[in-house]
Design a protein around this motif. Structure first.
Motif, mmCIF file in Angstrom:
data_model
loop_
_atom_site.group_PDB
_atom_site.id
_atom_site.type_symbol
_atom_site.label_atom_id
_atom_site.label_comp_id
_atom_site.label_asym_id
_atom_site.label_seq_id
_atom_site.Cartn_x
_atom_site.Cartn_y
_atom_site.Cartn_z
ATOM 1 N N GLN A 119 41.680 44.605 47.259
ATOM 2 C CA GLN A 119 42.201 44.492 46.222
ATOM 3 C C GLN A 119 42.141 43.531 44.697
ATOM 4 O O GLN A 119 42.406 43.391 43.909
ATOM 5 C CB GLN A 119 44.130 44.164 46.014
ATOM 6 C CG GLN A 119 44.516 45.263 47.272
ATOM 7 C CD GLN A 119 46.443 45.926 46.731
ATOM 8 O OE1 GLN A 119 46.312 45.413 48.273
ATOM 9 N NE2 GLN A 119 46.772 45.606 45.603
ATOM 10 N N THR A 120 41.690 42.464 45.233
ATOM 11 C CA THR A 120 41.024 41.123 44.662
ATOM 12 C C THR A 120 39.907 41.181 43.597
ATOM 13 O O THR A 120 39.699 41.639 42.482
ATOM 14 C CB THR A 120 40.983 39.912 45.478
ATOM 15 O OG1 THR A 120 40.980 38.915 44.314
ATOM 16 C CG2 THR A 120 40.031 39.695 46.198
ATOM 17 N N GLU A 149 41.197 43.930 41.122
ATOM 18 C CA GLU A 149 42.902 43.289 39.902
ATOM 19 C C GLU A 149 41.418 41.597 39.675
ATOM 20 O O GLU A 149 41.399 41.658 38.262
ATOM 21 C CB GLU A 149 43.471 42.509 41.025
ATOM 22 C CG GLU A 149 44.115 43.384 42.211
ATOM 23 C CD GLU A 149 44.975 44.389 40.067
ATOM 24 O OE1 GLU A 149 45.251 44.073 38.787
ATOM 25 O OE2 GLU A 149 45.741 46.043 41.292
ATOM 26 N N SER A 150 40.845 41.178 39.501
ATOM 27 C CA SER A 150 39.723 40.512 38.924
ATOM 28 C C SER A 150 38.329 40.581 38.246
ATOM 29 O O SER A 150 37.989 40.006 38.134
ATOM 30 C CB SER A 150 40.044 38.880 40.605
ATOM 31 O OG SER A 150 38.994 39.741 41.151
ATOM 32 N N GLY A 151 37.926 42.100 38.495
ATOM 33 C CA GLY A 151 36.675 42.782 38.780
ATOM 34 C C GLY A 151 35.374 41.031 38.885
ATOM 35 O O GLY A 151 34.983 40.859 38.681
ATOM 36 N N TRP A 152 35.655 41.322 40.501
ATOM 37 C CA TRP A 152 34.784 40.291 40.809
ATOM 38 C C TRP A 152 34.901 38.603 40.185
ATOM 39 O O TRP A 152 33.823 37.826 40.765
ATOM 40 C CB TRP A 152 33.099 40.730 41.475
ATOM 41 C CG TRP A 152 33.064 41.745 41.904
ATOM 42 C CD1 TRP A 152 33.043 43.036 40.596
ATOM 43 C CD2 TRP A 152 33.180 42.181 43.072
ATOM 44 N NE1 TRP A 152 32.943 44.271 42.168
ATOM 45 C CE2 TRP A 152 32.743 43.620 43.206
ATOM 46 C CE3 TRP A 152 32.967 41.240 44.083
ATOM 47 C CZ2 TRP A 152 32.159 44.379 44.452
ATOM 48 C CZ3 TRP A 152 32.518 41.690 45.618
ATOM 49 C CH2 TRP A 152 31.844 43.671 45.663
ATOM 50 N N GLY A 153 36.283 38.487 40.311
ATOM 51 C CA GLY A 153 36.959 37.481 39.508
ATOM 52 C C GLY A 153 35.603 36.633 38.179
ATOM 53 O O GLY A 153 36.342 35.401 37.926
ATOM 54 N N MET A 181 44.139 36.022 41.130
ATOM 55 C CA MET A 181 42.796 36.734 41.693
ATOM 56 C C MET A 181 43.097 38.177 42.016
ATOM 57 O O MET A 181 42.854 39.248 42.507
ATOM 58 C CB MET A 181 42.374 36.344 42.619
ATOM 59 C CG MET A 181 41.799 34.658 42.805
ATOM 60 S SD MET A 181 40.843 34.353 41.762
ATOM 61 C CE MET A 181 39.379 35.483 42.685
ATOM 62 N N PHE A 182 44.973 38.637 41.833
ATOM 63 C CA PHE A 182 45.447 40.038 42.164
ATOM 64 C C PHE A 182 45.777 40.556 41.382
ATOM 65 O O PHE A 182 47.308 41.104 41.210
ATOM 66 C CB PHE A 182 46.672 39.906 43.835
ATOM 67 C CG PHE A 182 45.432 38.855 44.329
ATOM 68 C CD1 PHE A 182 45.291 40.423 45.481
ATOM 69 C CD2 PHE A 182 45.210 38.056 44.650
ATOM 70 C CE1 PHE A 182 44.318 40.112 46.388
ATOM 71 C CE2 PHE A 182 44.490 37.572 46.130
ATOM 72 C CZ PHE A 182 43.905 38.291 47.057
ATOM 73 N N GLY A 183 45.617 39.645 39.849
ATOM 74 C CA GLY A 183 47.341 40.235 38.734
ATOM 75 C C GLY A 183 48.382 40.764 38.455
ATOM 76 O O GLY A 183 49.368 42.025 38.155
#
Length: 306
Positions: free
Chosen positions: A167-168, A171-175, A186-188
């Motif tokens: 999920q991270t 949600e974060s696009g690999w940070g 990191m999780f929207g």
């Protein structure tokens, strides 16, 4: 290369790690590792033996290296400079300790909860605070009843490492998302009010919403875990987790993805994406991982550290 140095500010460290209760005994004080490039972290991981080669050999140890802040240079520069394989490996090895640490804290809570239930200490103030934290009780409610205590035990449980990491990633696009950059988000997770990070275009009819910002990536992981374990939208996940526990097994990420239809408006497509991320990146293996000392705080310094 950046150097590791010990920190004497134990109180600051305990706050960063989210230790709200008695911290576990460590053989040494946490250390601080300042870095001004992702290459420094790669070298540190090599020194610790925290590498892909060790993982491929079956070693399921994850070092307690805790990133204090997501540096903006990762999004703005480094993530596009490194090859995709290195980008993925570095992100996973940096975020995995935070996920495992959050689950470790949850399982410490669960152990204390079980001990109190066995001893019949349902009126203990710590237990009451835990029930309010996990949204089982409100401050104005009377004493906890049996149904609330059972529900609390269902909620205070781990979220599979592989699922949290999938999920991270999504949600974060690999940070690399703006929200990860500006607020360690990191999780929207959604939030309302002036403190939320506003999207470039807000959807009509949703109010003054944004993405919740956090003081550190660890806080973001902890917030995600609590959200999964307390929000009504994820009751199906918790119920399925209880059923798997009843079979004498520990749930894995792929077993629970189908319960996350409400996490995203994309519904089944979102679930399919998480399954694909876990499969392609072999994340289910991380469900078997455990943390090892020493504790090292990763502190970005220099240009683009914020």
């Amino acid at each position: 290369m950046s150097q590791i140095r010990p920190t004497l500010i134990a109180a600051m460290t305990c706050l960063f790690l989210g230790l709200l209760h008695t911290p576990p005994v460590r053989s040494e004080d946490p250390q601080v590792f300042e870095f001004d490039s992702y290459k420094d972290i790669v070298e540190l991981f090599d020194q610790l033996g925290y590498t892909e080669a060790a993982w491929d050999e079956g070693l399921r140890e994850v070092n307690r290296v805790y990133l204090q802040n997501m540096p903006s240079r990762w999004r703005q520069k480094h993530s596009s400079d490194v090859e995709i394989k290195m980008k993925k490996e570095l992100f996973l090895r940096t975020l995995a300790p935070l996920v495992l640490r959050s689950n470790e804290l949850i399982m410490e809570e669960r152990a204390q909860l079980l001990a109190m239930l066995e001893a019949g200490q349902s009126d203990d103030p710590w237990l009451r605070a835990l029930a309010e934290k996990y949204r089982v009780a409100k401050p104005e409610d009377p004493a906890l009843d049996r149904q609330q205590l059972d529900e609390l035990l269902h909620r205070v449980d781990l979220v599979p490492n592989s699922l949290a990491l999938a999920q991270t990633i999504e949600e974060s696009g690999w940070g690399t998302s703006r929200f990860a950059d500006e607020g360690n988000a990191m999780f929207g997770q959604w939030a309302w009010g002036e403190d939320a990070i506003k999207p470039e275009q807000q959807r009509s009819g949703k109010g003054n919403y944004g993405i919740r910002a956090f003081d550190s990536p660890q806080d973001s992981v902890n917030g995600y875990m609590l959200n999964i374990n307390s929000h009504p939208a994820y009751a199906d996940l918790r119920n399925k987790r209880v059923a798997i526990r009843g079979e004498g097994r520990v749930p894995t990420g792929p077993e629970l993805t189908d319960t996350l239809l409400k996490y995203s408006e994309r519904g089944q497509h979102y679930v399919d994406t998480l399954n694909s991320i876990m499969r392609v990146n072999k994340l289910v293996e991380i469900d078997e991982a455990h943390l090892v000392d020493p504790v090292i705080l990763l502190v970005p310094v220099g240009e683009g550290a914020d």
